[in-house]
Structures are given as structure tokens and as C-alpha cells.
Design a protein around this motif. Structure first.
Motif, mmCIF file in Angstrom:
data_model
loop_
_atom_site.group_PDB
_atom_site.id
_atom_site.type_symbol
_atom_site.label_atom_id
_atom_site.label_comp_id
_atom_site.label_asym_id
_atom_site.label_seq_id
_atom_site.Cartn_x
_atom_site.Cartn_y
_atom_site.Cartn_z
ATOM 1 N N SER A 6 0.806 -1.217 0.000
ATOM 2 C CA SER A 6 0.000 0.000 0.000
ATOM 3 C C SER A 6 0.843 1.273 0.000
ATOM 4 C CB SER A 6 -0.926 0.020 1.217
ATOM 5 O OG SER A 6 -0.171 -0.009 2.428
ATOM 6 N N GLU A 7 2.150 1.156 0.239
ATOM 7 C CA GLU A 7 3.024 2.316 0.238
ATOM 8 C C GLU A 7 3.453 2.640 -1.198
ATOM 9 O OE1 GLU A 7 4.400 4.359 2.938
ATOM 10 O OE2 GLU A 7 2.520 3.532 3.657
ATOM 11 N N PRO A 8 3.403 3.916 -1.606
ATOM 12 C CA PRO A 8 3.711 4.244 -3.007
ATOM 13 C C PRO A 8 5.152 3.977 -3.407
ATOM 14 C CG PRO A 8 3.429 6.241 -1.675
ATOM 15 C CD PRO A 8 2.993 5.094 -0.823
ATOM 16 N N ASP A 9 6.095 4.039 -2.476
ATOM 17 C CA ASP A 9 7.501 3.862 -2.832
ATOM 18 C C ASP A 9 8.095 2.661 -2.107
ATOM 19 O OD1 ASP A 9 9.842 4.489 -4.201
ATOM 20 O OD2 ASP A 9 10.616 5.683 -2.536
ATOM 21 N N ALA A 10 7.343 1.563 -2.068
ATOM 22 C CA ALA A 10 7.823 0.385 -1.350
ATOM 23 C C ALA A 10 9.109 -0.159 -1.960
ATOM 24 C CB ALA A 10 6.743 -0.699 -1.349
ATOM 25 N N HIS A 11 9.169 -0.197 -3.299
ATOM 26 C CA HIS A 11 10.379 -0.723 -3.941
ATOM 27 C C HIS A 11 11.570 0.208 -3.711
ATOM 28 C CE1 HIS A 11 8.457 -4.116 -5.762
ATOM 29 N NE2 HIS A 11 7.547 -3.360 -6.343
ATOM 30 N N GLY A 12 11.312 1.502 -3.651
ATOM 31 C CA GLY A 12 12.387 2.437 -3.333
ATOM 32 C C GLY A 12 12.910 2.234 -1.918
ATOM 33 N N ALA A 13 11.997 1.948 -0.981
ATOM 34 C CA ALA A 13 12.418 1.681 0.397
ATOM 35 C C ALA A 13 13.262 0.416 0.469
ATOM 36 C CB ALA A 13 11.181 1.556 1.297
ATOM 37 N N LEU A 14 12.848 -0.620 -0.263
ATOM 38 C CA LEU A 14 13.635 -1.849 -0.297
ATOM 39 C C LEU A 14 15.023 -1.609 -0.881
ATOM 40 C CD1 LEU A 14 11.009 -4.511 -1.453
ATOM 41 C CD2 LEU A 14 12.305 -4.562 0.668
ATOM 42 N N ALA A 15 15.069 -0.841 -1.980
ATOM 43 C CA ALA A 15 16.356 -0.581 -2.631
ATOM 44 C C ALA A 15 17.278 0.217 -1.714
ATOM 45 C CB ALA A 15 16.133 0.157 -3.947
ATOM 46 N N PHE A 37 17.224 0.302 1.542
ATOM 47 C CA PHE A 37 17.635 -0.581 2.643
ATOM 48 C C PHE A 37 18.751 -1.516 2.195
ATOM 49 C CE2 PHE A 37 16.854 -4.446 5.301
ATOM 50 C CZ PHE A 37 17.068 -3.871 6.542
ATOM 51 N N ARG A 38 18.684 -1.995 0.965
ATOM 52 C CA ARG A 38 19.689 -2.924 0.451
ATOM 53 C C ARG A 38 21.013 -2.238 0.139
ATOM 54 N NH1 ARG A 38 18.451 -4.204 -4.636
ATOM 55 N NH2 ARG A 38 20.295 -5.538 -4.634
ATOM 56 N N LEU A 39 20.959 -1.056 -0.474
ATOM 57 C CA LEU A 39 22.123 -0.527 -1.169
ATOM 58 C C LEU A 39 22.810 0.642 -0.480
ATOM 59 C CD1 LEU A 39 20.583 -0.624 -4.761
ATOM 60 C CD2 LEU A 39 22.138 -2.293 -3.732
ATOM 61 N N THR A 40 22.220 1.217 0.544
ATOM 62 C CA THR A 40 22.807 2.389 1.175
ATOM 63 C C THR A 40 22.995 2.144 2.673
ATOM 64 O OG1 THR A 40 20.623 3.389 1.539
ATOM 65 C CG2 THR A 40 21.735 3.925 -0.526
ATOM 66 N N PRO A 41 23.918 2.880 3.320
ATOM 67 C CA PRO A 41 24.138 2.684 4.766
ATOM 68 C C PRO A 41 22.898 2.950 5.599
ATOM 69 C CG PRO A 41 25.933 3.950 3.792
ATOM 70 C CD PRO A 41 24.866 3.858 2.744
ATOM 71 N N GLU A 42 22.086 3.869 5.187
ATOM 72 C CA GLU A 42 20.843 4.181 5.875
ATOM 73 C C GLU A 42 19.715 4.134 4.859
ATOM 74 O OE1 GLU A 42 21.940 8.012 7.214
ATOM 75 O OE2 GLU A 42 22.943 7.295 9.030
ATOM 76 N N PRO A 43 18.539 3.637 5.238
ATOM 77 C CA PRO A 43 18.023 3.335 6.571
ATOM 78 C C PRO A 43 18.591 2.038 7.150
ATOM 79 C CG PRO A 43 16.427 2.715 4.924
ATOM 80 C CD PRO A 43 17.523 3.398 4.183
ATOM 81 N N ALA A 44 18.466 1.925 8.467
ATOM 82 C CA ALA A 44 18.972 0.760 9.188
ATOM 83 C C ALA A 44 17.871 -0.180 9.642
ATOM 84 C CB ALA A 44 19.777 1.219 10.402
ATOM 85 N N VAL A 45 16.610 0.217 9.516
ATOM 86 C CA VAL A 45 15.490 -0.616 9.957
ATOM 87 C C VAL A 45 14.426 -0.618 8.864
ATOM 88 C CG1 VAL A 45 13.735 -1.018 11.729
ATOM 89 C CG2 VAL A 45 15.924 0.039 12.359
ATOM 90 N N LEU A 46 13.993 -1.813 8.480
ATOM 91 C CA LEU A 46 12.924 -1.955 7.494
ATOM 92 C C LEU A 46 11.804 -2.783 8.103
ATOM 93 C CD1 LEU A 46 12.115 -1.483 4.442
ATOM 94 C CD2 LEU A 46 12.874 -3.838 4.087
ATOM 95 N N VAL A 47 10.583 -2.254 8.030
ATOM 96 C CA VAL A 47 9.394 -2.981 8.473
ATOM 97 C C VAL A 47 8.627 -3.396 7.227
ATOM 98 C CG1 VAL A 47 7.304 -2.909 9.882
ATOM 99 C CG2 VAL A 47 9.300 -1.543 10.549
ATOM 100 N N THR A 48 8.311 -4.676 7.120
ATOM 101 C CA THR A 48 7.667 -5.161 5.910
ATOM 102 C C THR A 48 6.819 -6.382 6.226
ATOM 103 O OG1 THR A 48 8.090 -5.794 3.611
ATOM 104 C CG2 THR A 48 9.603 -6.654 5.263
ATOM 105 N N VAL A 49 6.229 -6.945 5.188
ATOM 106 C CA VAL A 49 5.473 -8.193 5.314
ATOM 107 C C VAL A 49 6.108 -9.195 4.360
ATOM 108 C CG1 VAL A 49 3.330 -7.213 6.183
ATOM 109 C CG2 VAL A 49 3.761 -7.168 3.745
ATOM 110 N N ALA A 50 5.323 -9.976 3.635
ATOM 111 C CA ALA A 50 5.882 -11.065 2.835
ATOM 112 C C ALA A 50 6.702 -10.575 1.651
ATOM 113 C CB ALA A 50 4.752 -11.972 2.345
#
Length: 608
Positions: A350-359, A361-374
């Protein structure tokens, strides 16, 4: 040791030997390769190994890699662009993350797409498969149910129907999976099975098949994955049954732990994930992550606010999107506002930039915490994840294996292998305990019990709304935390080559950047010329300039251009003015106003 001198892991060597035999014209009876690799064991490098050798030998002309989600599509593209492995394997291939636009490979060695994209445009991808001899890679093939008698319905069945013709027309097939089980017990598409078995068992000796296995025990022995420290949190939960609070009996408190699953196991777990117990478990995971990051900062002499790779990250897996939002709010409450804005991300559909948040989290030093589901369970390649808060109700073995594998990847920025391990905080229910026992047996390792802690946590008496489970969660609280470490065997191989600090962009990202630069230059020319042309408001000169550029480059839209064509368009825009080529719009009624006003451009040229 240089990147080229680093050895591959045993399953990667096995595949390399197999494709080398295929390249020499041997093993000509093999048309299907099944790689059953434990989650986190380096499965994503296998298509690179296969394509590099087979395309070079002319066995296939290109690779098509199909993945279950868009985030995995980008990771697959990155696997080919990884400079360390390009040097180690001696290849120069690139693939692009494609959608359903024509010519998905754009002159590269192939493309990566998703199950959903193939199902939306099966004819496009089948035509691509027929055009050239293709190595077809199906990632996480267990998502695809077999078709036939009692054919399943739903999205997964639609994926299977769309992918089946591609499987039939591929020159060679490489099927990847972290588990050869489906949660619904069905057979998996395309795999051969033994007859007469009670449960579906793949036939690893079927003609035409080569099977490569890589278990958790092998991965630990080769130091390909990290050992796991399970933090099991016990607790009590109470709820109302029947779905209506008026006149219904209160059930509990019941302990989450128990010698075996019972009628109260799932209601207690359901309640725990939505009341005070969840807060307590999340807080334990948050504190563990904070301690880890502080210790690593101190060891490297880093100040508290400095961003750096390798400090360790926290992945929070929620049971649903509503609880993910609630957990995010809890985490915000434990951080100063500035830190929360920097370190916290939410990735749900439901978040408009979910894939951006994942990217990020994967590729940069920050963010350090990701909340997600499946959506982040499977295939998320984020080696900095060191702690997982397993606040999910799912208890099937494949899903839990995928979840713990998010933290078992080796972080090249976090120091020696011996100093790293995964920490999984989870409810101490008998279903999770059964899963953990199977992991222990699979690894043939012994549990070493550590100290026990008692947690004093306040109760949260506020009831939550009625749920579809027919119970109303009332309250829960944590009682005790115990740790159990799964230890690896001896070191037999080295880990992935170090990643350079500024790796090159993968093809689709480079294309996006080039398209953005072209768009910016077209817009800049339009803004500069509008004043001189005295265009009325709404004249849309940039739109007309885009049409001119399209005609200049073979009537090809930017979205269909290759990277080389986009670079050529940039070079042209640096030397020329689109205003001087408005005559290309003559005869097109859509741009009649621009043609009538072309005199301004001609006047500009005369004044130069």
C-alpha cells in the motif's frame, strides 16, 4: 587475494563444470538443470556462470531470467553487473531489467522479467524465446504449481500457464529454488516426480535432468552462510472467542510455549502478534540491533552519527500491513525524530515507494530498519541485515527458511566471518520450535543453550477490533527470552569478492539516468526558447521538442532506446538546437501551432 583467484562454492563449481561440458559438446542429453540451493547460499550467481560460458561457446545466444517480484528483477540485473564477479568469472555480459516494451534485451546478452510481466504479455516473451536460442532461468520455481488434473486457480496458476510455452521452447532451462516444497503440497511446474510416493518427491535421476544441490550443512561448512542465534521469547496471551465481545467467555492466559501444538497455539500466537507481546519482542530486537551497531562503531572508531556500511541492520517482518504500520509507530517512539526519519522505512504494497524503500535498505548505509510483510521474505539480498524480528504468523518451513536467510548472508563490510552471526527473535511457540528442530537436524549441529533472561513487561489491556479468525485479542506479555546458537563447521572456502565502493550502475538504472538527462536537456531548451518564441501559456513546447527528437532518432521513443542510442541523443543535444528542426513536424496536425510559429526559430538562426 585477487577477485579472480577466489574459488567458487561447491554448487557453483558443479554448475561451472556442467556448463563447461555442455560448451564442449558433452552432456548433450541435458536440457534441464535444477539447482536446489539453501536460501542465502549464492543462488543468484548461477545464471551468470551458466550464461557466461554457454553464450561464449555459442550453445545459446542469450539468457532470459524470470523472477517472482520486481525487487528480485533488479537484483538479478545487478548480479551480471557486479564488477567483482565480472573479474572473477572473466565475463563482459550485461542483461537489463525489462518490462513488456518491445525489444526487451536492447542489444544486451538478455533480459530479466517477472512472472507477472510474462502473464500479462505471454505472446511477446514467447516470440523472444523463438527468435534466438535461449537459456531460460526460472527463479524460485516452487512458486509455480504444476498444471493438469485438478488444475489450481489464482495468480500462481496464471503464471504457470504463461510460462509453460517458454519452458517448451527454451534451448536450455535452469530452474532455481531455495526449497523444493510448496506450502499447498502441490507438485511444482516442469519438475519430474517419482510415481507412487505419498508426498510429491522430485525425481533427481530423470532422463535429461542434471540436479545440483547445496544444503545448509554444506553452506555452513564452506562459510557461505552465517550461523543463526535464535532468541525465543515466551509469553502469555488472552482473548475472547466467538468474534463478539458481549457475553463471550475470556480464554487464557495461555502460554505460547508448549510441548506440542494444541487448539490454543494459533489463537495465542495471533493475539501475541497484535498486543503487548509483539511490542516486547520488537523492543528486544531493536535493543540488540542498537547494541550491535554501537559495538561495531566503537571497534572502527566511528562517531555516533556517521553513516557507514557494515554496522548491521534490523528487518521486522509483520503479520499484515496494519500491524506493520503499528510496529513502525512503536519504533518511531523509541528514536529521536531525526534518527527515525533517517533510519526507518516501511515496505508494504500500500506504500507508493515500497520498492524504493527496499532498494535504499539494500544498497545504502541508511536506513537501518525496514518494516515489511511477505514482500521482503524471499530473495532480498541485503547482507547488512543482522537481526530479524519474526513477528509473523506463517509457520510453513519454506517461508521460515526464506525469512531467516535474510540475516544469514555474509556482510563484506562487517569484518571477519567469525565476528558475524544472524539473530532471529521469534515467539517461542511449538510450531516455530518444530521448524527450528528440523533446521538443527538438517545442519547436523548441536544446540548450545545460553543463559536465560526474565523480562518484566507491562500488560496492554486494550482490546483490538474483531478479526477474521473469530477471536478478539485482549492482551499478552513476554515472560522469558532464551538463546540457542547453531554453529558452523570448519571453513572450506572463501566468500564473495569484495565490492568496490562505487560499483557501476546496472543497465536499467543507467538507462533511467540517461532518459532523465535527455528529458532535462529537452526541457531546458524549451524553457530557453519559450521567451523568444513568446509562446502562450499551455503551448507545451517541450512536448513538441520531444516529438522532434523522436523523429531525429528514427521515430523511436526514449523508452524504447538502447543505452547507446540515449547517449547519442545526449551528444546531439549538446551540439544542436531542437528549434532548428521544427520542420520535421510539417504535415502533422497535432503540431500545427508550432509549425506556424517556426518563423521565430528561423529569426533566431538569422541573428546568430
Amino acid at each position: 587475494m585477487s577477485a579472480s583467484a577466489r574459488p567458487l562454492r561447491s554448487h557453483q563449481r558443479s554448475l561451472a563444470e556442467l556448463v563447461a561440458a555442455l560448451a564442449r559438446g558433452e552432456a548433450s542429453d541435458v536440457a534441464d538443470i535444477l539447482a536446489a540451493v539453501t536460501p542465502g547460499g549464492g543462488k543468484s550467481l548461477l545464471p551468470v556462470i551458466a550464461a557466461a560460458r554457454l553464450i561464449g561457446a555459442g550453445v545459446v545466444e542469450r539468457i532470459v531470467w524470470v523472477v517472482p517480484r520486481d525487487s528480485l528483477r533488479l537484483q538479478a540485473e545487478e548480479a551480471f553487473a557486479d564488477p567483482a564477479w565480472r573479474a572473477a568469472l572473466g565475463h563482459a555480459l550485461l542483461v537489463r531489467a525489462a518490462d513488456n516494451a518491445p525489444d526487451p534485451a536492447r542489444g544486451l546478452a538478455g533480459y530479466v522479467t517477472t512472472y507477472q510481466a510474462v502473464a500479462a504479455a505471454p505472446a511477446l516473451h514467447l516470440a523472444e524465446m523463438k527468435r534466438r536460442r535461449t537459456l531460460l532461468v526460472i527463479d524460485e520455481v516452487h512458486h509455480l504449481p504444476a498444471l493438469g488434473d485438478g488444475e489450481p486457480d489464482g495468480e500462481a496458476a496464471a503464471w504457470s500457464r504463461a510460462l509453460l510455452p517458454l519452458l517448451r521452447h527454451a534451448r536450455l532451462r535452469l530452474l532455481l529454488s531455495g526449497t523444493l516444497e510448496r506450502a499447498d503440497g502441490r507438485r511444482i511446474l516442469w519438475l519430474p516426480y517419482r510415481e507412487g510416493e505419498r508426498a510429491p518427491v522430485p525425481d533427481i535421476a530423470a532422463p535429461g535432468w542434471a540436479v545440483i544441490g547445496y544444503s545448509r550443512a554444506q553452506a555452513l561448512a564452506e562459510r557461505a552462510v552465517l550461523p543463526v542465534n535464535f532468541g525465543a521469547l515466551d509469553g502469555e496471551a488472552s482473548w475472547l472467542e466467538g468474534g463478539r465481545p458481549d457475553g463471550q467467555a475470556r480464554v487464557g492466559p495461555h502460554r505460547l510455549s508448549g510441548p506440542a501444538p494444541s487448539a490454543t497455539t494459533r489463537p495465542a500466537l495471533f493475539t501475541a502478534l497484535r498486543t503487548g507481546f509483539a511490542r516486547d519482542l520488537l523492543h528486544e530486537a531493536f535493543l540488540a540491533t542498537r547494541r550491535l551497531r554501537a559495538a561495531r562503531r566503537a571497534a572502527r572508531g566511528l562517531p555516533p552519527a556517521e553513516a557507514a556500511r557494515g554496522l548491521g541492520k534490523l528487518l521486522v517482518v509483520a503479520p499484515d500491513q496494519a500491524r506493520a504500520q503499528a510496529y513502525l509507530a512503536m519504533l518511531r517512539g523509541w528514536m529521536p525524530p531525526g534518527q527515525a526519519a533517517r533510519d526507518l522505512r516501511l515496505a508494504v504494497s500500500s506504500e507508493p515507494d515500497a520498492h524504493g524503500a527496499l532498494a535504499a535498505f539494500r544498497l545504502t548505509p541508511e536506513p537501518a530498519v525496514l518494516v515489511t510483510v511477505a514482500m521482503a521474505y524471499e530473495g532480498l539480498d541485503a547482507p547488512e541485515v543482522a537481526v530479524v524480528a519474526a513477528l509473523t504468523h506463517i509457520r510453513s518451513r519454506p517461508w521460515l527458511e526464506q525469512m531467516i536467510a535474510r540475516a544469514t548472508r555474509i556482510d563484506p563490510h562487517a569484518g571477519d566471518y567469525a565476528d558475524q552471526h544472524a539473530v532471529i527473535f521469534h515467539p517461542d511457540d511449538p510450531l516455530f520450535a518444530r521448524f527450528r528442530e528440523r533446521i538443527e537436524a538438517e545442519q547436523a549441529t548441536a544446540l548450545r543453550r545460553a543463559r536465560r533472561e526474565r523480562l518484566a513487561a507491562p500488560r496492554d489491556p486494550r482490546p483490538l477490533p474483531q478479526t477474521d479468525d473469530g477471536i478478539v485479542p485482549l492482551e499478552s506479555n513476554a515472560l522469558g527470552l532464551r538463546y540457542a546458537m547453531l554453529r558452523p563447521g570448519p571453513a572450506l572456502a572463501l566468500v564473495r569478492p569484495e565490492v568496490p565502493p562505487d560499483p557501476p550502475l546496472p543497465p536499467s538504472a543507467a538507462e533511467r539516468r540517461l532518459r532523465a538527462r535527455v528529458a532535462a536537456m529537452v526541457t531546458a531548451q524549451a524553457v530557453e526558447d519559450e521567451a523568444e518564441l513568446r509562446v502562450p501559456h499551455g503551448g507545451r513546447l517541450a512536448h513538441r521538442y520531444n516529438a522532434v527528437l523522436k523523429r531525429l532518432f528514427g521515430n523511436k521513443a526514449r523508452a524504447a532506446m538502447t543505452a547507446a542510442e540515449l547517449e547519442a541523443a545526449l551528444a546531439w543535444l549538446e551540439r544542436n538546437r531542437l528549434q532548428d528542426h521544427l520542420h520535421l513536424l510539417d504535415g502533422d496536425a497535432r503540431y500545427a501551432w508550432t509549425v506556424r510559429r517556426r518563423w521565430a526559430g528561423e529569426g533566431r538562426a538569422a541573428r546568430r
